[in-house]
Scaffold this motif. Structure first.
Motif, PDB file in Angstrom:
ATOM      1  N   LEU A  72       0.828  -1.205   0.000  1.00  0.00           N
ATOM      2  CA  LEU A  72       0.000   0.000   0.000  1.00  0.00           C
ATOM      3  C   LEU A  72       0.865   1.259   0.000  1.00  0.00           C
ATOM      4  O   LEU A  72       0.638   2.184  -0.791  1.00  0.00           O
ATOM      5  CB  LEU A  72      -0.933   0.007   1.213  1.00  0.00           C
ATOM      6  N   VAL A  73       1.867   1.299   0.853  1.00  0.00           N
ATOM      7  CA  VAL A  73       2.747   2.465   0.911  1.00  0.00           C
ATOM      8  C   VAL A  73       3.529   2.598  -0.404  1.00  0.00           C
ATOM      9  O   VAL A  73       3.652   3.695  -0.955  1.00  0.00           O
ATOM     10  CB  VAL A  73       3.704   2.378   2.120  1.00  0.00           C
ATOM     11  N   GLY A  74       4.018   1.488  -0.925  1.00  0.00           N
ATOM     12  CA  GLY A  74       4.733   1.521  -2.201  1.00  0.00           C
ATOM     13  C   GLY A  74       3.857   2.027  -3.337  1.00  0.00           C
ATOM     14  O   GLY A  74       4.298   2.838  -4.166  1.00  0.00           O
ATOM     15  N   SER A  75       2.622   1.588  -3.366  1.00  0.00           N
ATOM     16  CA  SER A  75       1.726   2.054  -4.425  1.00  0.00           C
ATOM     17  C   SER A  75       1.371   3.522  -4.242  1.00  0.00           C
ATOM     18  O   SER A  75       1.154   4.240  -5.217  1.00  0.00           O
ATOM     19  CB  SER A  75       0.464   1.183  -4.513  1.00  0.00           C
ATOM     20  N   GLY A  76       1.365   3.983  -2.992  1.00  0.00           N
ATOM     21  CA  GLY A  76       1.187   5.415  -2.735  1.00  0.00           C
ATOM     22  C   GLY A  76       2.356   6.224  -3.269  1.00  0.00           C
ATOM     23  O   GLY A  76       2.178   7.329  -3.791  1.00  0.00           O
TER      24      GLY A  76
ATOM     25  N   LEU B 283      -2.650  -0.854  -4.987  1.00  0.00           N
ATOM     26  CA  LEU B 283      -3.816  -0.497  -4.171  1.00  0.00           C
ATOM     27  C   LEU B 283      -4.833  -1.636  -4.172  1.00  0.00           C
ATOM     28  O   LEU B 283      -5.358  -2.011  -3.115  1.00  0.00           O
ATOM     29  CB  LEU B 283      -4.451   0.791  -4.685  1.00  0.00           C
ATOM     30  N   ALA B 284      -5.090  -2.200  -5.338  1.00  0.00           N
ATOM     31  CA  ALA B 284      -6.052  -3.305  -5.431  1.00  0.00           C
ATOM     32  C   ALA B 284      -5.587  -4.504  -4.607  1.00  0.00           C
ATOM     33  O   ALA B 284      -6.388  -5.128  -3.895  1.00  0.00           O
ATOM     34  CB  ALA B 284      -6.248  -3.701  -6.893  1.00  0.00           C
TER      35      ALA B 284
ATOM     36  N   GLY C  83     -11.676   2.103   3.423  1.00  0.00           N
ATOM     37  CA  GLY C  83     -11.562   3.502   3.847  1.00  0.00           C
ATOM     38  C   GLY C  83     -10.167   3.839   4.334  1.00  0.00           C
ATOM     39  O   GLY C  83      -9.571   4.841   3.937  1.00  0.00           O
ATOM     40  N   THR C  84      -9.633   2.975   5.178  1.00  0.00           N
ATOM     41  CA  THR C  84      -8.291   3.186   5.704  1.00  0.00           C
ATOM     42  C   THR C  84      -7.254   3.059   4.600  1.00  0.00           C
ATOM     43  O   THR C  84      -6.351   3.890   4.479  1.00  0.00           O
ATOM     44  CB  THR C  84      -7.994   2.177   6.829  1.00  0.00           C
ATOM     45  N   GLY C  85      -7.376   2.028   3.797  1.00  0.00           N
ATOM     46  CA  GLY C  85      -6.417   1.802   2.717  1.00  0.00           C
ATOM     47  C   GLY C  85      -6.379   2.945   1.719  1.00  0.00           C
ATOM     48  O   GLY C  85      -5.302   3.434   1.352  1.00  0.00           O
TER      49      GLY C  85
ATOM     50  N   VAL D 263      -3.809   7.699  -0.647  1.00  0.00           N
ATOM     51  CA  VAL D 263      -3.898   9.098  -1.080  1.00  0.00           C
ATOM     52  C   VAL D 263      -2.922   9.968  -0.295  1.00  0.00           C
ATOM     53  O   VAL D 263      -2.226  10.811  -0.863  1.00  0.00           O
ATOM     54  CB  VAL D 263      -5.343   9.635  -0.941  1.00  0.00           C
ATOM     55  N   ALA D 264      -2.855   9.758   1.013  1.00  0.00           N
ATOM     56  CA  ALA D 264      -1.974  10.581   1.843  1.00  0.00           C
ATOM     57  C   ALA D 264      -0.505  10.378   1.486  1.00  0.00           C
ATOM     58  O   ALA D 264       0.247  11.350   1.371  1.00  0.00           O
ATOM     59  CB  ALA D 264      -2.203  10.274   3.315  1.00  0.00           C
ATOM     60  N   VAL D 265      -0.102   9.132   1.307  1.00  0.00           N
ATOM     61  CA  VAL D 265       1.290   8.868   0.922  1.00  0.00           C
ATOM     62  C   VAL D 265       1.585   9.543  -0.409  1.00  0.00           C
ATOM     63  O   VAL D 265       2.613  10.216  -0.577  1.00  0.00           O
ATOM     64  CB  VAL D 265       1.576   7.347   0.849  1.00  0.00           C
ATOM     65  N   GLY D 266       0.672   9.405  -1.368  1.00  0.00           N
ATOM     66  CA  GLY D 266       0.866  10.041  -2.672  1.00  0.00           C
ATOM     67  C   GLY D 266       0.889  11.554  -2.585  1.00  0.00           C
ATOM     68  O   GLY D 266       1.752  12.215  -3.180  1.00  0.00           O
ATOM     69  N   ALA D 267      -0.028  12.120  -1.830  1.00  0.00           N
ATOM     70  CA  ALA D 267      -0.108  13.582  -1.729  1.00  0.00           C
ATOM     71  C   ALA D 267       1.107  14.162  -1.020  1.00  0.00           C
ATOM     72  O   ALA D 267       1.707  15.143  -1.492  1.00  0.00           O
ATOM     73  CB  ALA D 267      -1.389  13.979  -0.996  1.00  0.00           C
TER      74      ALA D 267
END
Length: 106
Positions: free
Chosen positions: A7-11, A47-48, A57-59, A64-68
């Motif tokens: 998840l963090v990597g995809s962000g 992400l998927a 919701g959390t994911g 989004v936050a990591v990306g932003a």
């Protein structure tokens, strides 16, 4: 644990595709357009995968936050966007909220 790392990597790849999208000038520049296409595919795929085990919701909020945060940080580091204490405080606020979501996820 693997799902959280993905998840963090995809962000992080979200930041890559967002930056490439801005550099593509409406998909008129080949290299940024190709970087966008590859990185958005990796980002969405990650992400998927992560959402198979992480609540949506959390994911999504973490992705989004990591990306932003990464996108804004990169833009400030390269001089594309201004740096100010207020902007940094808001970035820290985003990170704090994401940590809160993670800590309250069962």
């Amino acid at each position: 644990m693997l799902h959280w790392l993905v998840l963090v990597g995809s962000g992080l790849f979200e930041a890559v595709w967002a930056t490439a999208l801005s550099k593509s000038e409406g998909f008129t520049k080949l290299v940024p357009t190709l970087v966008f296409a590859v990185s958005v595919t990796v980002s969405m795929g990650g992400l998927a995968f992560a959402m198979r085990e992480i609540p949506v919701g959390t994911g999504y909020a973490i992705w989004v936050a990591v990306g932003a945060v990464t996108t804004v940080g990169w833009a400030m580091a390269t001089g594309a966007e201004p740096i100010s204490l207020l902007r940094i405080a808001f970035i820290v606020g985003i990170v704090g909220c994401v940590i809160g979501l993670k800590l309250t996820t069962h």
